[in-house]
Motif scaffolding. Structure first.
Motif, PDB file in Angstrom:
ATOM      1  N   ALA A  93      -3.277   5.383  -7.880  1.00  0.00           N
ATOM      2  CA  ALA A  93      -4.361   6.225  -8.394  1.00  0.00           C
ATOM      3  C   ALA A  93      -5.100   6.900  -7.248  1.00  0.00           C
ATOM      4  CB  ALA A  93      -5.324   5.392  -9.241  1.00  0.00           C
ATOM      5  N   MET A  94      -5.393   6.115  -6.199  1.00  0.00           N
ATOM      6  CA  MET A  94      -6.086   6.688  -5.044  1.00  0.00           C
ATOM      7  C   MET A  94      -5.198   7.673  -4.295  1.00  0.00           C
ATOM      8  SD  MET A  94      -8.172   3.437  -3.519  1.00  0.00           S
ATOM      9  CE  MET A  94      -9.433   2.615  -4.505  1.00  0.00           C
ATOM     10  N   ALA A  95      -3.897   7.353  -4.212  1.00  0.00           N
ATOM     11  CA  ALA A  95      -2.964   8.270  -3.542  1.00  0.00           C
ATOM     12  C   ALA A  95      -2.868   9.592  -4.302  1.00  0.00           C
ATOM     13  CB  ALA A  95      -1.585   7.619  -3.419  1.00  0.00           C
ATOM     14  N   ASN A  96      -2.815   9.511  -5.635  1.00  0.00           N
ATOM     15  CA  ASN A  96      -2.774  10.738  -6.441  1.00  0.00           C
ATOM     16  C   ASN A  96      -4.056  11.567  -6.276  1.00  0.00           C
ATOM     17  OD1 ASN A  96      -0.233  10.180  -7.465  1.00  0.00           O
ATOM     18  ND2 ASN A  96      -1.030   9.050  -9.239  1.00  0.00           N
ATOM     19  N   PHE A  97      -5.207  10.884  -6.201  1.00  0.00           N
ATOM     20  CA  PHE A  97      -6.463  11.591  -6.006  1.00  0.00           C
ATOM     21  C   PHE A  97      -6.468  12.304  -4.652  1.00  0.00           C
ATOM     22  CE2 PHE A  97     -10.827  11.653  -4.406  1.00  0.00           C
ATOM     23  CZ  PHE A  97     -11.442  12.398  -5.411  1.00  0.00           C
ATOM     24  N   GLN A 110       3.609  14.226   0.704  1.00  0.00           N
ATOM     25  CA  GLN A 110       4.579  13.331   1.359  1.00  0.00           C
ATOM     26  C   GLN A 110       3.959  11.940   1.484  1.00  0.00           C
ATOM     27  OE1 GLN A 110       7.696  14.297   2.099  1.00  0.00           O
ATOM     28  NE2 GLN A 110       7.170  16.349   1.262  1.00  0.00           N
ATOM     29  N   PHE A 111       4.423  11.013   0.641  1.00  0.00           N
ATOM     30  CA  PHE A 111       3.897   9.645   0.645  1.00  0.00           C
ATOM     31  C   PHE A 111       5.065   8.661   0.774  1.00  0.00           C
ATOM     32  CE2 PHE A 111       0.698  12.166  -1.459  1.00  0.00           C
ATOM     33  CZ  PHE A 111      -0.495  11.654  -1.002  1.00  0.00           C
ATOM     34  N   SER A 121       0.851  -1.198   0.000  1.00  0.00           N
ATOM     35  CA  SER A 121       0.000   0.000   0.000  1.00  0.00           C
ATOM     36  C   SER A 121       0.878   1.235   0.000  1.00  0.00           C
ATOM     37  CB  SER A 121      -0.935  -0.008   1.226  1.00  0.00           C
ATOM     38  OG  SER A 121      -0.167  -0.001   2.425  1.00  0.00           O
ATOM     39  N   ILE A 122       0.206   2.375  -0.113  1.00  0.00           N
ATOM     40  CA  ILE A 122       0.900   3.674  -0.079  1.00  0.00           C
ATOM     41  C   ILE A 122       0.295   4.493   1.060  1.00  0.00           C
ATOM     42  CG2 ILE A 122       1.391   5.793  -1.358  1.00  0.00           C
ATOM     43  CD1 ILE A 122       1.180   4.185  -3.915  1.00  0.00           C
ATOM     44  N   LYS A 123       1.153   5.070   1.895  1.00  0.00           N
ATOM     45  CA  LYS A 123       0.711   5.788   3.085  1.00  0.00           C
ATOM     46  C   LYS A 123       1.072   7.262   2.998  1.00  0.00           C
ATOM     47  CE  LYS A 123       1.009   5.573   8.134  1.00  0.00           C
ATOM     48  NZ  LYS A 123       1.607   4.853   9.286  1.00  0.00           N
ATOM     49  N   CYS A 124       0.126   8.128   3.379  1.00  0.00           N
ATOM     50  CA  CYS A 124       0.382   9.576   3.425  1.00  0.00           C
ATOM     51  C   CYS A 124       1.058   9.893   4.738  1.00  0.00           C
ATOM     52  CB  CYS A 124      -0.935  10.354   3.292  1.00  0.00           C
ATOM     53  SG  CYS A 124      -0.726  12.146   3.414  1.00  0.00           S
ATOM     54  N   GLN A 125       2.272  10.457   4.671  1.00  0.00           N
ATOM     55  CA  GLN A 125       3.013  10.764   5.882  1.00  0.00           C
ATOM     56  C   GLN A 125       2.417  11.946   6.645  1.00  0.00           C
ATOM     57  OE1 GLN A 125       7.061  11.399   4.678  1.00  0.00           O
ATOM     58  NE2 GLN A 125       7.421   9.241   4.149  1.00  0.00           N
TER      59      GLN A 125
END
Length: 354
Positions: free
Chosen positions: A110-114, A123-124, A96-100
């Motif tokens: 795609a969801m992280a970019n949105f 900051q991810f 997964s990708i987490k927002c710091q």
């Protein structure tokens, strides 16, 4: 068993958005597709031919070079303190990708970019935390929340539409009321203008009639005098005007005495002075003694627009006498105004005499 796409369509989602979510998440399941639909709810559906399928985030998938993949895998082993014989790279694979900045975890880029576009966060980091698929109970709860959210959104939209409708209706009524008031005011002004024009036309008609009548009397008097003069010449009698002048020259002392056999009621003409009750220059005229008091009113109406023949009244100052509308049909001789009088139009008639 129905597919994820059929399930989403059964929930009432727009088919185009279901197709977009299915293709964007690479068909990885119902939950990613629902997340994609919810997070892109306010965005227009793009051209689906340009949408590429997303796969689970993998740091090695972000680089097409195989050597870089090997280096990344080795780096993961080094960070974990494991060698080639230790834990496999799959154990440390990013899931997964987490927002710091806010700590939210996203299933794919795609969801992280949105999220980055909406929140402004930049900051991810990749995370090994795996987002577990929803259970049937969680799916049902999520579906319930989604439906409640849609109902709430529709109710809010309906309330806003109703409020806007009321505002527009009030504005329409106010505009209509102002237009009706303007039309009523315009009608009143037109009516007043028409009434003023009728009054002016009536005064002009009365003035024209009085002028014509006065001219007729003058012509009649001229014809009478001419006929009397011609008759006197034929009969060899002295002309009335010249005889009076000769008599006045010959006997000045007798000039002030009245002519024998001529009474006041026999005067053919009456001189009038009419003074307005409101003041100003008096009006003077000479009318036949057989003229009625109405003709005096018509003469006065022909001189000023302030006089209405139907409502004017006259008063004699001396002797004091008030003339009513019943006297309008009587002649000046019958009213005792010959040979001269001073009348008032609201008005008084004042003797100024011979």
């Amino acid at each position: 068993m129905p597919s994820d796409k059929d399930t989403l369509l059964g929930m009432g989602f727009d088919p185009a958005r279901v197709e977009w979510a299915t293709k964007a998440t690479g068909g990885r399941g119902l939950q990613p597709a629902m997340d994609h639909i919810l997070e892109n709810e306010g965005n227009p559906v793009p051209d689906l031919s340009a949408v590429s399928s997303s796969s689970a985030p993998n740091p090695r998938a972000m680089d097409d070079d195989d050597d870089d993949d090997d280096e990344d895998a080795e780096a993961l082993r080094s960070i974990a303190g494991k060698g080639p014989g230790g834990t496999s790279a799959a154990d440390l694979e990013a899931r997964s990708i987490k927002c710091q900045e806010c700590g939210k975890v996203f299933r794919n880029t795609a969801m992280a970019n949105f999220h980055a576009e909406k929140s402004g966060h930049d900051q991810f980091e990749e995370s090994t935390e795996e987002i577990k698929p929803l259970t049937e109970e969680e799916k049902a709860e999520r579906l319930k929340e989604l439906r409640e959210k849609m109902v709430e959104k529709r109710a809010k939209k309906a309330a806003e539409d109703l409020k806007e409708h009321k505002v527009n209706e009030n504005l329409r009524r106010k505009t209509g009321k102002e237009q009706n008031q303007f039309k009523e005011d315009l009608k009143v002004k037109e009516a007043m203008k028409e009434a003023a024009q009728k009054k002016k036309d009536k005064v002009d008609d009365a003035r024209a009639k009085a002028a014509i009548k006065a001219q007729i009397e003058l012509d009649k008097k001229a014809r009478t005098d001419k006929f009397a003069r011609e008759k006197a010449i034929r009969d060899g009698q002295p002309i009335a005007g010249e005889g009076v002048q000769a008599s006045s020259s010959a006997t000045p002392a007798a000039a002030g005495k009245p002519t024998a056999g001529v009474a006041g009621k026999d005067y053919k003409e009456t001189r009038l002075q009419i003074r307005m009750a409101t003041g100003g220059q008096p009006y003077t005229t000479t009318l036949p003694s057989e003229s009625t008091l109405r003709e005096v009113a018509e003469f006065l109406a022909g001189q000023t627009i302030n006089v209405d023949v139907e409502t004017v009244s006259f008063t004699q100052t001396f002797p004091r006498k008030q003339f009513t509308s019943a006297d309008f049909s009587k002649t000046l001789k019958e009213l005792g105004l010959t040979p001269s009088a001073s009348d008032i139009c609201q008005y008084e008639l004042r003797n100024y005499g011979y």
